[in-house]
Write an enzyme that holds these catalytic residues in place. Structure first.
Site, mmCIF file in Angstrom:
data_model
loop_
_atom_site.group_PDB
_atom_site.id
_atom_site.type_symbol
_atom_site.label_atom_id
_atom_site.label_comp_id
_atom_site.label_asym_id
_atom_site.label_seq_id
_atom_site.Cartn_x
_atom_site.Cartn_y
_atom_site.Cartn_z
ATOM 1 N N HIS A 61 7.975 10.558 11.630
ATOM 2 C CA HIS A 61 6.545 10.731 11.872
ATOM 3 C C HIS A 61 5.834 11.064 10.554
ATOM 4 O O HIS A 61 6.460 11.414 9.555
ATOM 5 C CB HIS A 61 6.310 11.852 12.889
ATOM 6 C CG HIS A 61 6.729 11.465 14.281
ATOM 7 N ND1 HIS A 61 6.506 12.263 15.377
ATOM 8 C CD2 HIS A 61 7.343 10.347 14.751
ATOM 9 C CE1 HIS A 61 6.967 11.664 16.466
ATOM 10 N NE2 HIS A 61 7.491 10.508 16.106
ATOM 11 N N GLU A 75 4.007 13.560 9.602
ATOM 12 C CA GLU A 75 4.179 14.916 9.063
ATOM 13 C C GLU A 75 5.525 15.047 8.345
ATOM 14 O O GLU A 75 5.617 15.656 7.272
ATOM 15 C CB GLU A 75 4.092 15.946 10.197
ATOM 16 C CG GLU A 75 2.763 15.940 10.956
ATOM 17 C CD GLU A 75 2.789 15.031 12.181
ATOM 18 O OE1 GLU A 75 3.404 13.944 12.113
ATOM 19 O OE2 GLU A 75 2.192 15.417 13.201
ATOM 20 N N CYS A 116 3.263 16.564 17.117
ATOM 21 C CA CYS A 116 3.949 16.462 18.405
ATOM 22 C C CYS A 116 4.789 17.697 18.669
ATOM 23 O O CYS A 116 5.223 18.410 17.775
ATOM 24 C CB CYS A 116 4.790 15.189 18.467
ATOM 25 S SG CYS A 116 6.148 15.137 17.296
ATOM 26 N N CYS A 118 7.299 17.643 15.273
ATOM 27 C CA CYS A 118 6.649 17.854 13.981
ATOM 28 C C CYS A 118 6.104 19.264 13.841
ATOM 29 O O CYS A 118 6.069 19.808 12.734
ATOM 30 C CB CYS A 118 5.521 16.845 13.797
ATOM 31 S SG CYS A 118 6.151 15.176 13.560
HETATM 32 ZN ZN LIG Z 1 5.611 14.028 15.388
#
Ligand SMILES: [Zn+2]
Length: 298
Positions: free
Chosen positions: A54, A56, A79, A88
């Site tokens: 992701h 991040e 998330c 994350c």
């Molecule tokens: Zn995430």
């Protein structure tokens, strides 16, 4: 309040997030920029493809030890769930991020998302920063969640003969394909922008002619992970999607030369389908491109 540097970083994060368009579905395309306490960018990232890290996590990896004490500027609420990758919000907490600036709240988090956990961990969180601007990239993903079907774009040619499919081998078509997850052709076959991204769900409509059940085809593709769908066909093939109100964006390409000839009398409509208004007009190498949006006032 978000600082000028944070707002500026958010605009960069929005641009970064667009790299994921056409490749992250059913995940959202997200961008993240990390600022150190002196507001310098120390890392950034984006969610490039479904199943990969992701935004991040990419940004934290880029910043390394400089993540400690940094501010994370991210286009979507981090998330909260462990899926293919760790959540994350925990990665941000573990890295020692002190502040998070967020544009859009994840509607699937139901108030128990990353923001709540970040705050519980002592991270200073600000939400609603450049929400509308971030939706220029996240809008399709958000609309899909709301409507339980993909956002549907129909590009077509306006010629002196009528309304025809935009040929797939044009630079205009390739540009649209880059930003979409899949193309539904007039013969009912589906081409994925990133092969293998959307699993087997889309196979279920392969033998259906486009339009025999427009709503069912759209839902089957959504269940297969498609969030932005292109329709490849002329007026007759796409008619059932239009009639069902399933076309969100009508993109008309008018070749320069067609303006000098008298249009065929049989044109269904001169430029945009009924119910659509002009959102933008640009000149490309061979066409005038008109982006039509649904008339929100109706
Ligand atoms: Zn995430």
């Amino acid at each position: 309040m978000a600082s000028a540097a944070e707002v500026a970083a958010m605009r960069r994060a929005i641009a970064l997030s667009a790299v994921g368009l056409g490749a992250t579905s059913p995940n959202p395309p997200v961008g993240c920029v990390l600022l150190d306490p002196r507001a310098r960018i120390v890392g950034e990232g984006y969610h490039e493809r479904k199943g990969e890290a992701h935004a991040e996590a990419q940004a934290l990896a880029a910043a390394g030890p400089l993540s400690a004490g940094a501010t994370a500027v991210v286009t979507l609420e981090p998330c909260n769930h462990a899926g293919r990758t760790p959540p994350c919000r925990q990665a941000l907490i573990d890295a020692g991020v002190k502040r998070a600036v967020i544009a859009v709240i994840d509607p699937t988090s139901r108030g128990e998302g990353g923001v709540v956990v970040l705050r519980q961990a002592g991270v200073d969180v600000e939400t609603g920063v450049l929400t509308a601007e971030a939706q220029t990239v996240l809008g399709g993903w958000l609309a899909g969640l709301k409507n339980r079907r993909p956002v549907i774009t129909w590009p077509y040619l306006i010629t002196s003969h009528g309304v025809e499919a935009l040929p797939e081998d044009t630079s205009e078509a390739r540009l649209l394909h880059l930003n979409a997850d899949a193309v539904l052709r007039a013969d009912g076959t589906v081409r994925e922008a990133v092969p293998g991204t959307h699993g087997s769900g889309i196979l279920t409509i392969k033998d259906q002619p486009l339009g025999t059940s427009a709503a069912e085809a759209a839902m089957a593709l959504y269940d297969g992970g498609v969030r932005h769908l292109l329709l490849d066909g002329g007026h007759d093939a796409v008619g059932p999607f239009l009639a069902s109100g399933l076309v969100d964006h009508a993109v008309a390409y008018m070749p320069y030369g067609s303006a000098s000839r008298r249009p065929a009398s049989g044109l269904a409509w001169p430029l945009l389908p009924p119910g659509f208004v002009v959102a933008s007009v640009v000149k490309t190498e061979s066409f005038v491109r008109v982006d039509g949006e649904r008339d929100a006032s109706r």
